[in-house]
Design a protein around this motif. Structure first.
Motif, PDB file in Angstrom:
ATOM      1  N   THR A 134      50.444  15.432  38.332  1.00 34.41           N
ATOM      2  CA  THR A 134      51.828  15.903  38.459  1.00 34.41           C
ATOM      3  C   THR A 134      51.889  17.409  38.647  1.00 34.41           C
ATOM      4  O   THR A 134      52.656  17.919  39.482  1.00 34.41           O
ATOM      5  N   LEU A 135      51.081  18.129  37.903  1.00 33.89           N
ATOM      6  CA  LEU A 135      51.043  19.583  38.055  1.00 33.89           C
ATOM      7  C   LEU A 135      50.552  19.975  39.442  1.00 33.89           C
ATOM      8  O   LEU A 135      51.100  20.885  40.083  1.00 33.89           O
ATOM      9  N   GLN A 136      49.520  19.304  39.941  1.00 34.33           N
ATOM     10  CA  GLN A 136      49.033  19.583  41.285  1.00 34.33           C
ATOM     11  C   GLN A 136      50.115  19.360  42.332  1.00 34.33           C
ATOM     12  O   GLN A 136      50.287  20.178  43.250  1.00 34.33           O
ATOM     13  N   SER A 137      50.848  18.269  42.213  1.00 34.18           N
ATOM     14  CA  SER A 137      51.888  17.966  43.196  1.00 34.18           C
ATOM     15  C   SER A 137      52.999  19.005  43.167  1.00 34.18           C
ATOM     16  O   SER A 137      53.499  19.438  44.211  1.00 34.18           O
ATOM     17  N   ARG A 138      53.383  19.417  41.970  1.00 32.70           N
ATOM     18  CA  ARG A 138      54.464  20.409  41.868  1.00 32.70           C
ATOM     19  C   ARG A 138      54.025  21.763  42.401  1.00 32.70           C
ATOM     20  O   ARG A 138      54.813  22.467  43.059  1.00 32.70           O
ATOM     21  N   VAL A 139      52.785  22.144  42.145  1.00 32.48           N
ATOM     22  CA  VAL A 139      52.287  23.417  42.678  1.00 32.48           C
ATOM     23  C   VAL A 139      52.209  23.367  44.199  1.00 32.48           C
ATOM     24  O   VAL A 139      52.573  24.339  44.889  1.00 32.48           O
ATOM     25  N   ALA A 140      51.767  22.243  44.750  1.00 30.37           N
ATOM     26  CA  ALA A 140      51.704  22.115  46.209  1.00 30.37           C
ATOM     27  C   ALA A 140      53.097  22.148  46.829  1.00 30.37           C
ATOM     28  O   ALA A 140      53.313  22.784  47.871  1.00 30.37           O
ATOM     29  N   LEU A 141      54.059  21.476  46.185  1.00 32.08           N
ATOM     30  CA  LEU A 141      55.434  21.491  46.705  1.00 32.08           C
ATOM     31  C   LEU A 141      56.038  22.893  46.625  1.00 32.08           C
ATOM     32  O   LEU A 141      56.702  23.354  47.562  1.00 32.08           O
ATOM     33  N   ALA A 142      55.788  23.580  45.524  1.00 30.52           N
ATOM     34  CA  ALA A 142      56.288  24.949  45.386  1.00 30.52           C
ATOM     35  C   ALA A 142      55.655  25.875  46.421  1.00 30.52           C
ATOM     36  O   ALA A 142      56.324  26.745  46.995  1.00 30.52           O
ATOM     37  N   SER A 143      54.372  25.694  46.699  1.00 34.02           N
ATOM     38  CA  SER A 143      53.708  26.544  47.694  1.00 34.02           C
ATOM     39  C   SER A 143      54.243  26.283  49.099  1.00 34.02           C
ATOM     40  O   SER A 143      54.401  27.218  49.893  1.00 34.02           O
ATOM     41  N   ALA A 144      54.542  25.010  49.403  1.00 33.14           N
ATOM     42  CA  ALA A 144      55.115  24.705  50.725  1.00 33.14           C
ATOM     43  C   ALA A 144      56.488  25.347  50.897  1.00 33.14           C
ATOM     44  O   ALA A 144      56.794  25.951  51.936  1.00 33.14           O
ATOM     45  N   SER A 145      57.329  25.227  49.867  1.00 38.87           N
ATOM     46  CA  SER A 145      58.662  25.837  49.946  1.00 38.87           C
ATOM     47  C   SER A 145      58.575  27.355  50.039  1.00 38.87           C
ATOM     48  O   SER A 145      59.259  27.995  50.850  1.00 38.87           O
ATOM     49  N   LEU A 146      57.711  27.936  49.206  1.00 42.24           N
ATOM     50  CA  LEU A 146      57.555  29.387  49.226  1.00 42.24           C
ATOM     51  C   LEU A 146      56.926  29.863  50.529  1.00 42.24           C
ATOM     52  O   LEU A 146      57.284  30.934  51.056  1.00 42.24           O
ATOM     53  N   GLY A 147      56.012  29.084  51.071  1.00 42.51           N
ATOM     54  CA  GLY A 147      55.384  29.468  52.331  1.00 42.51           C
ATOM     55  C   GLY A 147      56.359  29.506  53.487  1.00 42.51           C
ATOM     56  O   GLY A 147      56.307  30.411  54.326  1.00 42.51           O
ATOM     57  N   VAL A 148      57.263  28.532  53.540  1.00 37.99           N
ATOM     58  CA  VAL A 148      58.272  28.536  54.609  1.00 37.99           C
ATOM     59  C   VAL A 148      59.175  29.761  54.488  1.00 37.99           C
ATOM     60  O   VAL A 148      59.477  30.441  55.482  1.00 37.99           O
ATOM     61  N   GLY A 149      59.597  30.074  53.280  1.00 37.72           N
ATOM     62  CA  GLY A 149      60.471  31.224  53.089  1.00 37.72           C
ATOM     63  C   GLY A 149      59.786  32.547  53.420  1.00 37.72           C
ATOM     64  O   GLY A 149      60.355  33.410  54.098  1.00 37.72           O
ATOM     65  N   ILE A 150      58.554  32.715  52.960  1.00 41.21           N
ATOM     66  CA  ILE A 150      57.848  33.975  53.204  1.00 41.21           C
ATOM     67  C   ILE A 150      57.422  34.084  54.671  1.00 41.21           C
ATOM     68  O   ILE A 150      57.418  35.186  55.244  1.00 41.21           O
ATOM     69  N   GLY A 151      57.097  32.952  55.287  1.00 47.13           N
ATOM     70  CA  GLY A 151      56.786  32.998  56.717  1.00 47.13           C
ATOM     71  C   GLY A 151      57.981  33.449  57.541  1.00 47.13           C
ATOM     72  O   GLY A 151      57.851  34.267  58.458  1.00 47.13           O
ATOM     73  N   ALA A 152      59.162  32.928  57.202  1.00 44.32           N
ATOM     74  CA  ALA A 152      60.377  33.360  57.908  1.00 44.32           C
ATOM     75  C   ALA A 152      60.686  34.825  57.629  1.00 44.32           C
ATOM     76  O   ALA A 152      61.120  35.567  58.525  1.00 44.32           O
ATOM     77  N   LEU A 153      60.443  35.264  56.397  1.00 35.70           N
ATOM     78  CA  LEU A 153      60.704  36.667  56.058  1.00 35.70           C
ATOM     79  C   LEU A 153      59.767  37.607  56.808  1.00 35.70           C
ATOM     80  O   LEU A 153      60.205  38.648  57.336  1.00 35.70           O
ATOM     81  N   SER A 154      58.494  37.275  56.873  1.00 38.87           N
ATOM     82  CA  SER A 154      57.557  38.124  57.611  1.00 38.87           C
ATOM     83  C   SER A 154      57.858  38.145  59.099  1.00 38.87           C
ATOM     84  O   SER A 154      57.723  39.191  59.758  1.00 38.87           O
ATOM     85  N   LEU A 155      58.304  37.022  59.641  1.00 35.66           N
ATOM     86  CA  LEU A 155      58.707  36.987  61.051  1.00 35.66           C
ATOM     87  C   LEU A 155      59.912  37.891  61.302  1.00 35.66           C
ATOM     88  O   LEU A 155      59.957  38.650  62.273  1.00 35.66           O
ATOM     89  N   TRP A 156      60.880  37.841  60.403  1.00 39.72           N
ATOM     90  CA  TRP A 156      62.076  38.674  60.569  1.00 39.72           C
ATOM     91  C   TRP A 156      61.753  40.162  60.441  1.00 39.72           C
ATOM     92  O   TRP A 156      62.259  40.986  61.216  1.00 39.72           O
TER      93      TRP A 156
END
Length: 298
Positions: A134-156
């Motif tokens: 469960t901890l692994q899944s939550r960390v992976a989900l959090a990293s995916a969400s954070l990665g999309v946000g930071i990728g968009a921020l770096s692009l902007w």
């Protein structure tokens, strides 16, 4: 003139003292203790710096050697990327420097999620494998969400606000094309950093080091092929970086799935642990429950 000179009385004599002064022999043990105190402190330091045994060296090498190999491979890849961009000229190198600043600025977000897995996952392994998954899944989900946000921020930032880093219009123009690949690479790195932390927590160090070495070899080969082509550009370099980070995500996910299945099979084959009979203990402590029946149920 022939009178003798007056003799001066001594300023101190043993008859004028209030008590008896300690003899030099009595002061010598005190001096010895004061001189031996630093030597005793050095002896304590020597006890702290004891050479490890063979078993301790083997366990330490099993942890340090794969991680050192992985970090060396990542450093070699970063140096090779910078050397390849240097072939494009000063403007491309300046734009690449801005991209690298943004890249390493946001990389600690993925590393922080990996450190979170390394801190909390080992306590759950073996005994609480379900909570570990469960901890692994939550960390992976959090990293995916954070990665999309930071990728968009770096692009902007790289497209809409390049003036934060430089005022040259030529560098601004060189940054526009590879900006999308920077965002994609940033998102993939954050996910791979979180997965890498889970692999380190599960002690999958040798496959992790092999993955880093293989990715570095792929990046070096791709860079050599790209430099020899006539249409080589900064966007091609960051396409290779994005491909390497995506490969990391795929490889780390596969390694983590294999490690999780092995741990689940090991936990299923282990004999069940006896549960403590808490209710029976409370009945033993309560005298009013003595006549209620047997204390321990079969």
């Amino acid at each position: 003139h022939g009178a003798p000179a007056p003799r001066l009385a001594p300023a101190w004599s043993p008859s004028q003292q209030d008590g008896v002064l300690p003899e030099p022999e009595a002061e010598e043990p005190v001096l010895r203790r004061q001189l031996r105190a630093p030597l005793r402190a050095l002896g304590g330091v020597r006890r702290l710096l004891v050479l490890p045994k063979r078993a301790e060296l083997a366990s330490l090498a099993a942890l340090v050697a794969p991680m050192s190999l992985a970090l060396s491979a990542r450093s070699a890849m970063s140096l090779s990327i910078t050397a390849s961009v240097a072939c494009l000229g000063t403007v491309a190198l300046a734009a690449h420097q801005v991209f690298e600043c943004l890249y390493w600025l946001f990389c600690p977000f993925g590393d922080a999620l990996g450190v979170c897995s390394q801190a909390y996952l080992p306590e759950l392994l073996g005994t609480k494998e379900r909570l570990a998954r469960t901890l692994q899944s939550r960390v992976a989900l959090a990293s995916a969400s954070l990665g999309v946000g930071i990728g968009a921020l770096s692009l902007w930032v790289s497209r809409a606000a390049p003036h934060l880093f430089t005022r040259h219009a030529a560098v601004h123009a060189a940054m526009s094309a590879p900006a999308a690949w920077l965002g994609a690479s940033m998102a993939a790195y954050i996910v791979s950093g979180a997965l890498e932390g889970s692999l380190i927590a599960r002690r999958c160090l040798r496959p992790l080091a092999a993955s880093h070495v293989g990715n570095t070899a792929f990046a070096l080969g791709a860079l050599v092929c790209a430099v020899r082509r006539p249409g080589f550009s900064l966007a091609a370099v960051w396409r290779i970086v994005t491909a390497v980070n995506v490969m990391r995500c795929v490889e780390f996910s596969a390694l983590l799935v294999v490690a999780t299945r092995r741990a689940r099979a090991k936990a299923a084959s282990a004999p069940p642990r006896p549960r403590p009979r808490v209710r029976a203990l409370f009945r033993l402590l309560d005298p009013r429950a003595a006549a209620a029946g047997p204390l321990l149920q079969p």
